[in-house]
Scaffold this active site. Structure first.
Site, PDB file in Angstrom:
ATOM      1  N   ASN A 206       0.851  -1.177   0.000  1.00  0.00           N
ATOM      2  CA  ASN A 206       0.000   0.000   0.000  1.00  0.00           C
ATOM      3  C   ASN A 206       0.894   1.237   0.000  1.00  0.00           C
ATOM      4  O   ASN A 206       2.135   1.124   0.055  1.00  0.00           O
ATOM      5  CB  ASN A 206      -0.978  -0.017   1.181  1.00  0.00           C
ATOM      6  CG  ASN A 206      -0.296  -0.051   2.533  1.00  0.00           C
ATOM      7  OD1 ASN A 206       0.773   0.530   2.728  1.00  0.00           O
ATOM      8  ND2 ASN A 206      -0.903  -0.741   3.490  1.00  0.00           N
ATOM      9  N   GLU A 209       3.319   1.511   2.975  1.00  0.00           N
ATOM     10  CA  GLU A 209       4.394   0.518   2.917  1.00  0.00           C
ATOM     11  C   GLU A 209       5.414   0.872   1.851  1.00  0.00           C
ATOM     12  O   GLU A 209       6.621   0.684   2.041  1.00  0.00           O
ATOM     13  CB  GLU A 209       3.802  -0.863   2.652  1.00  0.00           C
ATOM     14  CG  GLU A 209       2.985  -1.417   3.826  1.00  0.00           C
ATOM     15  CD  GLU A 209       2.114  -2.582   3.450  1.00  0.00           C
ATOM     16  OE1 GLU A 209       1.702  -3.320   4.376  1.00  0.00           O
ATOM     17  OE2 GLU A 209       1.809  -2.762   2.250  1.00  0.00           O
ATOM     18  N   ASP A 276      -5.690  -7.866   1.335  1.00  0.00           N
ATOM     19  CA  ASP A 276      -5.826  -9.318   1.161  1.00  0.00           C
ATOM     20  C   ASP A 276      -6.670  -9.635  -0.068  1.00  0.00           C
ATOM     21  O   ASP A 276      -6.373 -10.576  -0.816  1.00  0.00           O
ATOM     22  CB  ASP A 276      -6.487  -9.937   2.399  1.00  0.00           C
ATOM     23  CG  ASP A 276      -5.634  -9.800   3.657  1.00  0.00           C
ATOM     24  OD1 ASP A 276      -4.408  -9.668   3.535  1.00  0.00           O
ATOM     25  OD2 ASP A 276      -6.212  -9.822   4.759  1.00  0.00           O
TER      26      ASP A 276
END
Length: 325
Positions: A206, A209, A276
């Site tokens: 993301n 990150e 996820d």
């Protein structure tokens, strides 16, 4: 045309796809209640519990997303010999997820217990030991992954939540073994040690990150994201990047191209578990032979369903088909 391709794939072809999720398997527990007073024993709220639930978390949530799209899914990781493990395996059994790759260790099953008062999270209790798993336990996981590759897998997902399963040794073993057989490896990263993901086909950070591994912080803008992705590809030897950007959608950066995919506007925007969903649906598309650009668009549509729900949610085949209509 892309929507027609995606619709046909989801409707008729997911059952032929074989995927393996390796990583930090977790159980998410929730206690819901009402708060009407402060405890006379200590200055803390008293919660009258009115409901509870247990759900698949971490790498297990990736597998949950995939099984709801009716593909063949297996999961591998580490658990403890405890009640939380039994709850996980019961859920895997009920959903048709192959959990032969779960290795029982001498540590607890990673579990997050949250207490919700009204709509506010009041407390979280973590049952875990997050040290790297090495030695005999890691060897058993490596042997399982090697055997599963020999049986035939269309894609492998490494779901790293920083709880000890995804060590540098384990990640490199998986990536090198899969590369040797032409099986794509997709990584949902954690932390800043991305050297352990070297050789992976895709990484799906993301925005936060991605920013964490850059020498200089960037803004959430198309050109900056593309430059950052190419920096990551060069520095860490990762072949492609699919960056999720919250309300700005996602960006697929490959060797000679870049595609920026806007998100759908939503009344509710809760990104819990959306990563996820993205890596699961993207990997599913690649496993089924779809082009990366089409797979990314399909993952973006699936994420649009998930962020419109409160809390972690796994999109169903019927919901994704409805979006594609």
């Amino acid at each position: 045309m892309d929507k027609k391709i995606m619709y046909d794939f989801i409707a008729h072809k997911t059952g032929d796809c074989r995927l393996l999720v390796v990583g930090d398997v977790m159980l998410d527990k929730y206690y819901y209640g009402e708060v009407t007073r402060i405890s006379p024993e200590a200055p803390v709220p008293v919660t009258h519990v009115t409901g509870q639930k247990e759900t698949l978390g971490g790498a297990a949530n990736v597998a949950h997303n995939l099984v709801r799209l009716e593909c063949q899914i297996g999961i591998a990781g580490f658990v403890g010999d405890d009640y939380h493990c039994q709850s996980l395996t019961d859920k895997f059994t009920a959903r048709g997820i192959d959990y032969k790759g779960l290795i029982t260790t001498d540590r607890p099953t990673t579990t997050k217990l949250r207490v919700i008062g009204g709509h506010q999270q009041m407390l979280r209790l973590d049952f875990e030991e997050a040290e790297d798993v090495t030695g005999a336990f890691a060897d058993r996981l490596h042997n399982f992954v090697t055997a599963r590759l020999g049986e035939g897998v269309d894609a492998i997902i490494i779901s790293d939540y920083g709880k000890g399963a995804c060590t540098a040794e384990t990640c490199q073993m998986i990536i090198q073994a899969a590369n040797a057989q032409g099986v794509p490896v997709l990584v949902d990263p954690k932390g800043t040690d991305w050297e352990k993901y070297r050789g992976a086909d895709y990484i799906t950070p993301n925005f936060k990150e991605l920013n964490a591994v850059l020498p200089k912080k960037i803004k959430n803008q198309d050109e900056a994201i593309e430059d950052a992705a190419r920096f990551v590809m060069d520095k860490f030897g990762i072949k492609q990047v699919l960056a999720t950007r919250s309300e700005f959608g996602m960006s697929l950066i490959m060797k000679d191209s870049a595609q920026h995919i806007p998100t759908k506007a939503q009344e509710v925007f809760d990104v819990s578990g959306a990563g996820d969903t993205v890596i699961g649906v993207f990997a599913l598309g690649l496993a089924g032979g779809l082009e990366p650009e089409v797979s990314a668009c399909m993952a973006n549509l699936a994420a649009s369903v998930v962020v419109a729900k409160l809390g972690t949610y796994a999109v169903s085949k019927e919901e994704l088909l409805d979006v594609l209509k």
